[in-house]
Design an enzyme around this catalytic site. Structure first.
Site, short mmCIF file in Angstrom:
data_model
loop_
_atom_site.label_atom_id
_atom_site.label_comp_id
_atom_site.label_asym_id
_atom_site.label_seq_id
_atom_site.Cartn_x
_atom_site.Cartn_y
_atom_site.Cartn_z
N HIS A 86 0.84 -1.20 0.00
CA HIS A 86 0.00 0.00 0.00
C HIS A 86 0.88 1.24 0.00
CE1 HIS A 86 -3.98 -1.82 1.70
NE2 HIS A 86 -3.52 -2.47 0.67
N TYR A 93 -9.04 5.42 7.75
CA TYR A 93 -9.18 5.80 9.15
C TYR A 93 -10.22 6.92 9.21
CZ TYR A 93 -4.80 3.40 10.44
OH TYR A 93 -3.83 2.46 10.68
N PRO A 114 -3.54 0.63 19.09
CA PRO A 114 -3.35 0.11 17.73
C PRO A 114 -3.55 1.12 16.60
CG PRO A 114 -5.46 -0.62 18.62
CD PRO A 114 -4.76 0.10 19.73
N LYS A 130 1.45 -0.12 15.07
CA LYS A 130 2.88 -0.18 15.39
C LYS A 130 3.34 -1.36 16.25
CE LYS A 130 4.47 3.28 13.20
NZ LYS A 130 4.65 2.73 11.87
N TYR A 168 4.29 6.56 9.92
CA TYR A 168 3.49 5.38 9.57
C TYR A 168 4.32 4.33 8.82
CZ TYR A 168 -0.89 2.87 8.97
OH TYR A 168 -1.88 1.91 9.04
C1 PHB Z 1 -5.44 -4.23 11.10
O1 PHB Z 1 -5.53 -4.47 9.89
O2 PHB Z 1 -5.67 -5.09 11.96
C2 PHB Z 1 -5.05 -2.88 11.54
C3 PHB Z 1 -4.67 -1.93 10.60
C4 PHB Z 1 -4.31 -0.67 11.01
C5 PHB Z 1 -4.34 -0.35 12.35
C6 PHB Z 1 -4.71 -1.28 13.29
C7 PHB Z 1 -5.07 -2.55 12.89
O3 PHB Z 1 -3.98 0.90 12.74
#
Ligand code: PHB
Length: 380
Positions: free
Chosen positions: A58, A185, A277, A281, A369
């Site tokens: 990505h 997000y 989460p 990270k 990120y």
């Molecule tokens: C996930 O795909 O589980 C995931 C992705 C991004 C995040 C947290 C979890 O910030």
């Protein structure tokens, strides 16, 4: 597993004690986002082949708020990208590699206690009802937040710093193609929502909920309905539902233990620190600790530097706190806190508007990120 693998490549012997069965750890749903440096480490150490084939690269993420999406283009801003490849897939590849070169993994080995960490460390463990002991030069405590290693450090030597968040994440896995090619997000007045994925057929979605929320109150229809409400856009974003085959509620917290070393006992990953989460990270930070420990052990065994691990805590913590900062910042920006009124809501929107329109601010998000650089590049 990663540490044992890297050490093997350097000719350093280790014993892996795993409390669960192979089947359990190969199927347990955990993280899914690999920083570019994490993916490179797996690739350079020879376990990246399936990741390169099946993982999804990505080049950015979307931040969604006020009914519209805004892309953060990692590739353009930093030249780097992330890889979506589930933690249990990384685990499968590492197990296959280790068994392939005939190194041991003790499954269903319950670690009971550690002893003599000053001189000749030993780990007592129980496997199929029988107690065993391993004697070693060093113990790598990769045994998670609830493991036995952190408590083995005398309490008067250990400082714990913690932040409890007043919310949790309700997470699902659903057999439905992801509604977008990249992660979304979302900040919404009703709370945070995240659309992620595991493969072109499987979506991973999350909703901010109360920490004491009962999963029984969330039938599938209600989850989809809430996701649609929070993720709606003026352009008419469509979120298809599909069979949900996993549902869970995860509390959110930040946690850091200091020091990360006591005599010949070292803490890595969740044994030493937990991040919320929102920055994706946790796994990546554990791998960063693995790098530091591997380098230190290589210095000791191959370069004759007796003090190769002397600065372990300092070297790890530099990154730990930067990652705590980033994870806390993402969490604060994207979630609704208790008793937030119109003023706070407008601050959230203004921050998101700033982050998505200022190149400097977008770059700050992107470089964290995809993973901050390491002091010393390369594997060892
Ligand atoms: C996930 O795909 O589980 C995931 C992705 C991004 C995040 C947290 C979890 O910030």
């Amino acid at each position: 597993m990663t540490l044992a693998h890297l050490l093997h490549l350097q000719g350093i012997e280790s014993v892996v004690l795993e409390s669960h069965t192979r089947e359990y750890i190969e199927n347990r749903v955990r993280a899914g986002v690999l920083e570019q440096g994490t993916a490179e480490l797996l690739r350079e150490s020879g376990v990246g082949e399936r990741m390169d084939r099946e993982g999804l690269q990505h080049n950015g993420i979307e931040l969604r708020f006020g009914g519209a999406g805004h892309r953060i283009d990692f590739k353009e801003l930093t030249g780097e990208s992330i890889t979506i490849y589930a933690q249990q897939e990384v685990i499968k590849d590492l197990i296959a590699a280790r068994l392939g070169y005939g190194a041991p993994i003790c499954f269903e080995a319950e670690a009971l206690r550690v002893a003599d960490v000053h001189a000749q460390p030993r780990i007592f463990y129980r496997q199929r009802g029988v107690e065993h002991v391993v004697a070693c030069d060093f113990i790598a405590g990769c045994d998670g937040f609830h493991g036995i290693c952190r408590p083995a450090i005398p309490a008067d030597r250990l400082q714990i710093q913690e932040r409890q968040y007043p919310f949790a994440w309700l997470g699902i896995l659903a057999r439905v193609p992801p509604a977008s090619d990249e992660l979304i997000y979302t900040y919404h007045e009703r709370g945070f929502a995240l659309m992620s994925m595991r493969s072109p057929e499987v979506s991973r979605l999350y909703l901010q909920c109360a920490p004491e929320e009962d999963i029984q109150n969330w039938p599938d229809d209600r989850i989809w309905e809430e996701l649609r409400t929070r993720m709606a856009t003026r352009e008419g974003f469509a979120l298809n539902d599909g069979p949900i085959f996993q549902k869970s509620i995860t509390p959110m917290r930040g946690f850091a233990a200091e020091p990360m070393q006591y005599e010949r006992l070292f803490l890595l990953g969740d044994a030493a620190h937990i991040v919320p989460p929102t920055g994706a990270k946790g796994l990546n930070l554990a791998i960063a600790d693995v790098r530091v420990m591997t380098r230190g052990l290589v210095d000791i065994y191959k370069n004759g530097k007796r003090d190769g691990l002397a600065n372990y805590t300092e070297r790890c913590l530099k990154r730990v706190w930067k990652v705590q900062r980033f994870s806390a910042w993402m969490t604060a920006m994207l979630h609704r806190f208790e008793n937030e009124g119109a003023f706070s809501h407008n601050i959230h929107l203004a921050e998101l508007d700033y982050v998505t329109t200022s190149r400097a601010a977008s770059t700050a998000l992107a470089e964290n990120y995809v993973g901050l650089p390491f002091d010393t590049p390369g594997l060892f």
